[in-house]
Design a protein around this motif. Structure first.
Motif, PDB file in Angstrom:
ATOM      1  N   PRO A   1      15.510   6.337   0.841  1.00 25.57           N
ATOM      2  CA  PRO A   1      15.791   5.659   2.126  1.00 25.57           C
ATOM      3  C   PRO A   1      14.546   4.986   2.689  1.00 25.57           C
ATOM      4  N   GLY A   2      14.755   3.847   3.312  1.00 25.78           N
ATOM      5  CA  GLY A   2      13.621   3.018   3.700  1.00 25.78           C
ATOM      6  C   GLY A   2      12.949   2.501   2.443  1.00 25.78           C
ATOM      7  N   GLN A   3      11.700   2.810   2.259  1.00 19.14           N
ATOM      8  CA  GLN A   3      10.978   2.495   1.018  1.00 19.14           C
ATOM      9  C   GLN A   3      10.277   3.747   0.492  1.00 19.14           C
ATOM     10  N   SER A   4      10.855   4.905   0.781  1.00 20.71           N
ATOM     11  CA  SER A   4      10.193   6.168   0.446  1.00 20.71           C
ATOM     12  C   SER A   4      10.124   6.430  -1.047  1.00 20.71           C
ATOM     13  N   THR A   5      10.989   5.824  -1.842  1.00 16.78           N
ATOM     14  CA  THR A   5      10.942   6.000  -3.298  1.00 16.78           C
ATOM     15  C   THR A   5      10.699   4.680  -4.019  1.00 16.78           C
ATOM     16  N   THR A   6      10.161   3.705  -3.309  1.00 18.36           N
ATOM     17  CA  THR A   6       9.858   2.408  -3.919  1.00 18.36           C
ATOM     18  C   THR A   6       8.508   2.488  -4.612  1.00 18.36           C
ATOM     19  N   THR A   7       8.520   2.578  -5.915  1.00 21.59           N
ATOM     20  CA  THR A   7       7.282   2.582  -6.691  1.00 21.59           C
ATOM     21  C   THR A   7       6.857   1.140  -6.974  1.00 21.59           C
ATOM     22  N   LEU A   8       5.695   0.973  -7.552  1.00 18.03           N
ATOM     23  CA  LEU A   8       5.184  -0.372  -7.811  1.00 18.03           C
ATOM     24  C   LEU A   8       6.092  -1.155  -8.751  1.00 18.03           C
ATOM     25  N   VAL A   9       6.587  -0.487  -9.796  1.00 21.40           N
ATOM     26  CA  VAL A   9       7.438  -1.208 -10.745  1.00 21.40           C
ATOM     27  C   VAL A   9       8.768  -1.564 -10.096  1.00 21.40           C
TER      28      VAL A   9
ATOM     29  N   VAL B   1      -1.481  10.731 -21.414  1.00 18.44           N
ATOM     30  CA  VAL B   1      -1.490   9.269 -21.357  1.00 18.44           C
ATOM     31  C   VAL B   1      -0.068   8.727 -21.400  1.00 18.44           C
ATOM     32  N   VAL B   2       0.744   9.229 -22.328  1.00 20.67           N
ATOM     33  CA  VAL B   2       2.117   8.748 -22.484  1.00 20.67           C
ATOM     34  C   VAL B   2       2.949   9.022 -21.238  1.00 20.67           C
ATOM     35  N   ASN B   3       2.784  10.201 -20.648  1.00 23.10           N
ATOM     36  CA  ASN B   3       3.585  10.567 -19.479  1.00 23.10           C
ATOM     37  C   ASN B   3       3.234   9.739 -18.255  1.00 23.10           C
ATOM     38  N   LEU B   4       1.967   9.427 -18.077  1.00 28.38           N
ATOM     39  CA  LEU B   4       1.583   8.589 -16.945  1.00 28.38           C
ATOM     40  C   LEU B   4       2.117   7.172 -17.116  1.00 28.38           C
ATOM     41  N   VAL B   5       2.044   6.638 -18.325  1.00 26.71           N
ATOM     42  CA  VAL B   5       2.616   5.312 -18.578  1.00 26.71           C
ATOM     43  C   VAL B   5       4.126   5.332 -18.357  1.00 26.71           C
ATOM     44  N   TYR B   6       4.776   6.399 -18.814  1.00 25.52           N
ATOM     45  CA  TYR B   6       6.223   6.555 -18.592  1.00 25.52           C
ATOM     46  C   TYR B   6       6.549   6.568 -17.105  1.00 25.52           C
ATOM     47  N   ALA B   7       5.796   7.341 -16.324  1.00 27.95           N
ATOM     48  CA  ALA B   7       6.078   7.458 -14.898  1.00 27.95           C
ATOM     49  C   ALA B   7       5.825   6.149 -14.166  1.00 27.95           C
ATOM     50  N   PHE B   8       4.842   5.373 -14.617  1.00 25.23           N
ATOM     51  CA  PHE B   8       4.539   4.107 -13.965  1.00 25.23           C
ATOM     52  C   PHE B   8       5.571   3.030 -14.290  1.00 25.23           C
ATOM     53  N   PHE B   9       6.044   2.985 -15.538  1.00 24.31           N
ATOM     54  CA  PHE B   9       6.859   1.861 -15.985  1.00 24.31           C
ATOM     55  C   PHE B   9       8.323   2.212 -16.267  1.00 24.31           C
TER      56      PHE B   9
ATOM     57  N   TYR C   1       0.832  -1.206   0.000  1.00 25.76           N
ATOM     58  CA  TYR C   1       0.000   0.000   0.000  1.00 25.76           C
ATOM     59  C   TYR C   1       0.863   1.251   0.000  1.00 25.76           C
ATOM     60  N   SER C   2       1.961   1.200   0.748  1.00 25.47           N
ATOM     61  CA  SER C   2       2.870   2.341   0.776  1.00 25.47           C
ATOM     62  C   SER C   2       3.452   2.603  -0.608  1.00 25.47           C
ATOM     63  N   SER C   3       3.841   1.541  -1.307  1.00 22.73           N
ATOM     64  CA  SER C   3       4.381   1.686  -2.665  1.00 22.73           C
ATOM     65  C   SER C   3       3.313   2.191  -3.626  1.00 22.73           C
ATOM     66  N   PHE C   4       2.074   1.788  -3.394  1.00 25.14           N
ATOM     67  CA  PHE C   4       0.978   2.216  -4.252  1.00 25.14           C
ATOM     68  C   PHE C   4       0.784   3.733  -4.172  1.00 25.14           C
ATOM     69  N   PHE C   5       0.712   4.267  -2.965  1.00 29.74           N
ATOM     70  CA  PHE C   5       0.522   5.711  -2.808  1.00 29.74           C
ATOM     71  C   PHE C   5       1.772   6.490  -3.236  1.00 29.74           C
ATOM     72  N   THR C   6       2.943   5.900  -3.007  1.00 28.69           N
ATOM     73  CA  THR C   6       4.179   6.522  -3.490  1.00 28.69           C
ATOM     74  C   THR C   6       4.172   6.624  -5.006  1.00 28.69           C
ATOM     75  N   THR C   7       3.688   5.580  -5.670  1.00 27.80           N
ATOM     76  CA  THR C   7       3.621   5.567  -7.131  1.00 27.80           C
ATOM     77  C   THR C   7       2.664   6.630  -7.649  1.00 27.80           C
ATOM     78  N   LEU C   8       1.504   6.754  -7.019  1.00 28.31           N
ATOM     79  CA  LEU C   8       0.533   7.769  -7.449  1.00 28.31           C
ATOM     80  C   LEU C   8       1.114   9.177  -7.325  1.00 28.31           C
ATOM     81  N   PHE C   9       1.715   9.469  -6.175  1.00 23.37           N
ATOM     82  CA  PHE C   9       2.298  10.792  -5.972  1.00 23.37           C
ATOM     83  C   PHE C   9       3.426  11.054  -6.962  1.00 23.37           C
ATOM     84  N   PHE C  10       4.308  10.087  -7.111  1.00 21.23           N
ATOM     85  CA  PHE C  10       5.447  10.229  -8.011  1.00 21.23           C
ATOM     86  C   PHE C  10       4.993  10.391  -9.462  1.00 21.23           C
TER      87      PHE C  10
END
Length: 297
Positions: free
Chosen positions: A241-249, A219-227, A68-77
């Motif tokens: 540090p920790g998992q503060s920048t751990t995105t889903l991918v 659309v392209v930028n969101l796909v880029y940011a996710f993957f 869940y933490s990675s999920f919200f980190t991914t959305l924000f990022f």
């Protein structure tokens, strides 16, 4: 005389489509099907034994707080990168579209960052933000900011957002500039004659005509940011540090290739694929309604 193309044999159209269909199957459909199948398996780290567990890997994700933490980190990022990259590129394209001396040179320099690999871009910005030797880090410390992305999670997130955004601005700039140059100058000149200032001309004429380009880039930028930002994050923070920048991918990689939990990693990749697909559908269903497509008569 009709200009409509005709095919004397029904197999000819299939033959023309075969190379693209083969590539789509080998590089998209087959790997996706393998990920779905592997997400329902429990494997030991060496792949010597396999057990079918059905949806257990997906159920385990529901109770995983780090997921869940990675999920919200991914959305924000992702939304931060997309918003900043689109806005910055639009501003640069508007400025570059003006007729000035040496405009070609400026446009070339603005495009160059897109040729830089994500990992290389990450290393470049990491070096500049390094609290020991980084030029930008020393500048931030000189104005009183306690900058250290290796300790402070906010600094680390800011750093990866800047690096990922810088990498994508050039791509957006190319499309925005092409869109600006396709707008008839007569419309802008007519508005200027009617007394509309630069700001009003942009809001009422230029930006609405850029809406198809803006929607495509969103659309392209969101796909880029996710993957496609995995290389940037891996080169700069490795998810810390920790998992503060751990995105889903990045979590897919960390759990699968570092933690050797292949079933959970595959389940996460399936969820990520569904999430991005759903996000794209939502954009086409709701955001596209505000896009003004023009037709040539």
């Amino acid at each position: 005389m009709s200009n409509k193309p005709t095919f004397n044999h029904s197999a000819f159209p299939i033959l023309l489509l075969a190379p693209q269909l083969l590539i789509t199957f080998v590089f998209f459909i087959w790997p996706a099907a393998q990920a779905v199948w592997q997400s329902m398996l429990l494997e030991d780290p060496f792949g010597l034994s396999t057990e079918f567990v059905g949806a257990d890997n997906f159920i385990a994700l529901i109770g995983d707080t780090s997921y869940y933490s990675s999920f919200f980190t991914t959305l924000f990022f992702s939304f931060s990168v997309a918003a900043i990259a689109l806005l910055s590129a639009l501003v640069l394209a508007v400025m570059a579209d003006r007729v000035i001396k040496g405009a070609t040179g400026y446009k070339t320099l603005l495009v160059w960052p897109y040729a830089v690999a994500p990992a290389v871009a990450g290393v470049l910005w990491l070096f500049m933000f390094n609290p020991t030797v980084g030029v930008l880090a020393h500048a931030l410390e000189a104005i009183g900011l306690d900058w250290n992305p290796f300790i402070h999670s906010g600094d680390a997130m800011t750093m990866v957002i800047i690096a990922a955004t810088w990498k994508q601005i050039s791509y957006n700039f190319l499309f925005f500039l092409a869109g600006l140059q396709s707008i008839p100058r007569s419309l802008i000149e007519a508005a200027a004659i009617d007394g509309a200032g630069p700001g009003k001309r942009f809001v009422t004429i230029i930006f609405p005509l850029l809406s198809p380009t803006s929607f495509f880039l969103l659309v392209v930028n969101l796909v880029y940011a996710f993957f496609e930002t995995f290389g940037v994050i891996h080169a700069m923070t490795q998810g810390g540090p920790g998992q503060s920048t751990t995105t889903l991918v990045y979590k897919v990689y960390a759990d699968g290739f570092v933690g050797l939990d292949m079933g959970s990693s595959a389940a996460q990749s399936v969820v990520l694929m569904i999430l991005v697909g759903a996000l794209t559908v939502i954009q086409f269903k709701y955001v596209e309604k505000k896009v003004a497509y023009t037709r040539d008569h």
